[in-house]
Design a protein around this motif. Structure first.
Motif, mmCIF file in Angstrom:
data_model
loop_
_atom_site.group_PDB
_atom_site.id
_atom_site.type_symbol
_atom_site.label_atom_id
_atom_site.label_comp_id
_atom_site.label_asym_id
_atom_site.label_seq_id
_atom_site.Cartn_x
_atom_site.Cartn_y
_atom_site.Cartn_z
ATOM 1 N N THR A 185 61.771 65.144 -3.560
ATOM 2 C CA THR A 185 61.629 65.833 -2.267
ATOM 3 C C THR A 185 62.920 66.519 -1.832
ATOM 4 O O THR A 185 62.922 67.279 -0.875
ATOM 5 C CB THR A 185 61.231 64.839 -1.171
ATOM 6 O OG1 THR A 185 62.262 63.851 -1.054
ATOM 7 C CG2 THR A 185 59.906 64.180 -1.468
ATOM 8 N N GLY A 186 64.037 66.198 -2.529
ATOM 9 C CA GLY A 186 65.332 66.754 -2.153
ATOM 10 C C GLY A 186 66.190 65.782 -1.371
ATOM 11 O O GLY A 186 67.377 66.022 -1.155
ATOM 12 N N ARG A 187 65.595 64.679 -0.922
ATOM 13 C CA ARG A 187 66.373 63.665 -0.195
ATOM 14 C C ARG A 187 67.383 63.037 -1.148
ATOM 15 O O ARG A 187 67.097 62.814 -2.324
ATOM 16 C CB ARG A 187 65.445 62.575 0.350
ATOM 17 C CG ARG A 187 66.162 61.568 1.226
ATOM 18 C CD ARG A 187 65.178 60.608 1.856
ATOM 19 N NE ARG A 187 64.622 59.697 0.869
ATOM 20 C CZ ARG A 187 65.115 58.480 0.600
ATOM 21 N NH1 ARG A 187 66.177 58.049 1.226
ATOM 22 N NH2 ARG A 187 64.533 57.719 -0.307
ATOM 23 N N LYS A 188 68.579 62.755 -0.626
ATOM 24 C CA LYS A 188 69.643 62.156 -1.439
ATOM 25 C C LYS A 188 70.108 60.873 -0.773
ATOM 26 O O LYS A 188 70.200 60.789 0.449
ATOM 27 C CB LYS A 188 70.825 63.120 -1.550
ATOM 28 C CG LYS A 188 70.464 64.433 -2.221
ATOM 29 C CD LYS A 188 71.605 65.416 -2.147
ATOM 30 C CE LYS A 188 71.150 66.779 -2.663
ATOM 31 N NZ LYS A 188 72.180 67.787 -2.441
ATOM 32 N N SER A 189 70.414 59.877 -1.608
ATOM 33 C CA SER A 189 70.928 58.621 -1.073
ATOM 34 C C SER A 189 71.978 58.053 -2.010
ATOM 35 O O SER A 189 71.925 58.250 -3.224
ATOM 36 C CB SER A 189 69.797 57.612 -0.860
ATOM 37 O OG SER A 189 69.144 57.338 -2.078
ATOM 38 N N PHE A 190 72.934 57.347 -1.419
ATOM 39 C CA PHE A 190 73.954 56.650 -2.190
ATOM 40 C C PHE A 190 73.463 55.240 -2.450
ATOM 41 O O PHE A 190 72.799 54.630 -1.606
ATOM 42 C CB PHE A 190 75.279 56.571 -1.422
ATOM 43 C CG PHE A 190 75.972 57.886 -1.265
ATOM 44 C CD1 PHE A 190 76.479 58.559 -2.368
ATOM 45 C CD2 PHE A 190 76.109 58.459 -0.017
ATOM 46 C CE1 PHE A 190 77.127 59.764 -2.229
ATOM 47 C CE2 PHE A 190 76.761 59.673 0.134
ATOM 48 C CZ PHE A 190 77.266 60.328 -0.965
ATOM 49 N N GLY A 191 73.800 54.725 -3.619
ATOM 50 C CA GLY A 191 73.396 53.369 -3.939
ATOM 51 C C GLY A 191 74.312 52.751 -4.975
ATOM 52 O O GLY A 191 75.190 53.412 -5.533
ATOM 53 N N VAL A 192 74.085 51.482 -5.205
ATOM 54 C CA VAL A 192 74.887 50.748 -6.176
ATOM 55 C C VAL A 192 73.982 49.766 -6.916
ATOM 56 O O VAL A 192 73.057 49.194 -6.344
ATOM 57 C CB VAL A 192 76.072 50.028 -5.487
ATOM 58 C CG1 VAL A 192 75.614 48.938 -4.549
ATOM 59 C CG2 VAL A 192 77.055 49.491 -6.501
ATOM 60 N N LYS A 193 74.237 49.626 -8.195
ATOM 61 C CA LYS A 193 73.536 48.651 -9.023
ATOM 62 C C LYS A 193 74.471 47.459 -9.166
ATOM 63 O O LYS A 193 75.606 47.596 -9.620
ATOM 64 C CB LYS A 193 73.213 49.256 -10.382
ATOM 65 C CG LYS A 193 72.375 48.382 -11.248
ATOM 66 C CD LYS A 193 72.021 49.093 -12.538
ATOM 67 C CE LYS A 193 71.264 48.179 -13.453
ATOM 68 N NZ LYS A 193 71.021 48.803 -14.737
ATOM 69 N N VAL A 194 74.003 46.282 -8.731
ATOM 70 C CA VAL A 194 74.838 45.083 -8.729
ATOM 71 C C VAL A 194 74.104 43.924 -9.380
ATOM 72 O O VAL A 194 72.878 43.925 -9.488
ATOM 73 C CB VAL A 194 75.242 44.681 -7.291
ATOM 74 C CG1 VAL A 194 76.142 45.726 -6.674
ATOM 75 C CG2 VAL A 194 74.026 44.440 -6.425
ATOM 76 N N ARG A 195 74.869 42.947 -9.770
ATOM 77 C CA ARG A 195 74.290 41.744 -10.378
ATOM 78 C C ARG A 195 74.367 40.617 -9.343
ATOM 79 O O ARG A 195 75.443 40.274 -8.852
ATOM 80 C CB ARG A 195 75.067 41.382 -11.627
ATOM 81 C CG ARG A 195 74.409 40.320 -12.425
ATOM 82 C CD ARG A 195 75.121 40.145 -13.767
ATOM 83 N NE ARG A 195 74.150 39.635 -14.685
ATOM 84 C CZ ARG A 195 73.921 40.090 -15.882
ATOM 85 N NH1 ARG A 195 74.639 41.073 -16.358
ATOM 86 N NH2 ARG A 195 73.011 39.560 -16.639
ATOM 87 N N ILE A 196 73.199 40.060 -9.014
ATOM 88 C CA ILE A 196 73.114 38.959 -8.060
ATOM 89 C C ILE A 196 72.364 37.821 -8.720
ATOM 90 O O ILE A 196 71.228 38.007 -9.178
ATOM 91 C CB ILE A 196 72.399 39.405 -6.764
ATOM 92 C CG1 ILE A 196 73.185 40.533 -6.086
ATOM 93 C CG2 ILE A 196 72.218 38.222 -5.818
ATOM 94 C CD1 ILE A 196 72.499 41.128 -4.877
ATOM 95 N N ASP A 197 72.983 36.659 -8.771
ATOM 96 C CA ASP A 197 72.378 35.479 -9.412
ATOM 97 C C ASP A 197 71.899 35.772 -10.827
ATOM 98 O O ASP A 197 70.814 35.352 -11.238
ATOM 99 C CB ASP A 197 71.219 34.931 -8.571
ATOM 100 C CG ASP A 197 71.686 34.387 -7.232
ATOM 101 O OD1 ASP A 197 72.832 33.879 -7.166
ATOM 102 O OD2 ASP A 197 70.916 34.463 -6.258
ATOM 103 N N GLY A 198 72.677 36.562 -11.559
ATOM 104 C CA GLY A 198 72.363 36.854 -12.955
ATOM 105 C C GLY A 198 71.334 37.949 -13.172
ATOM 106 O O GLY A 198 70.992 38.257 -14.300
#
Length: 71
Positions: free
Chosen positions: A45-58
């Motif tokens: 749709t053109g919407r942009k977002s910032f994000g992060v890939k993280v490890r939680i409890d393995g």
């Protein structure tokens, strides 16, 4: 996570994020070269977002940080 392995890598700047165009039918991710796990997602749709890939409890998980759409 859909399209987890699809994307490119770049040094994310305001100027770069502003020029990112959406892909036709899927989400596009551009990963930051300076901060591991950090990216901007560009939705069809053109919407942009910032994000992060993280490890939680393995387990790997995705966290949205905030809106990246510039008006």
């Amino acid at each position: 996570m859909q399209n987890e392995r699809v994307g490119s890598h770049a040094f994310l700047t305001d100027e770069l994020v502003a020029t990112l165009a959406p892909a036709a039918n899927s989400e596009r991710r551009v990963w930051d070269t300076e901060t591991p796990g950090f990216c901007v997602r560009v939705h069809p749709t053109g919407r942009k977002s910032f994000g992060v890939k993280v490890r939680i409890d393995g387990r790997w998980t995705w966290r949205t940080i905030g809106d990246a759409t510039q008006e």
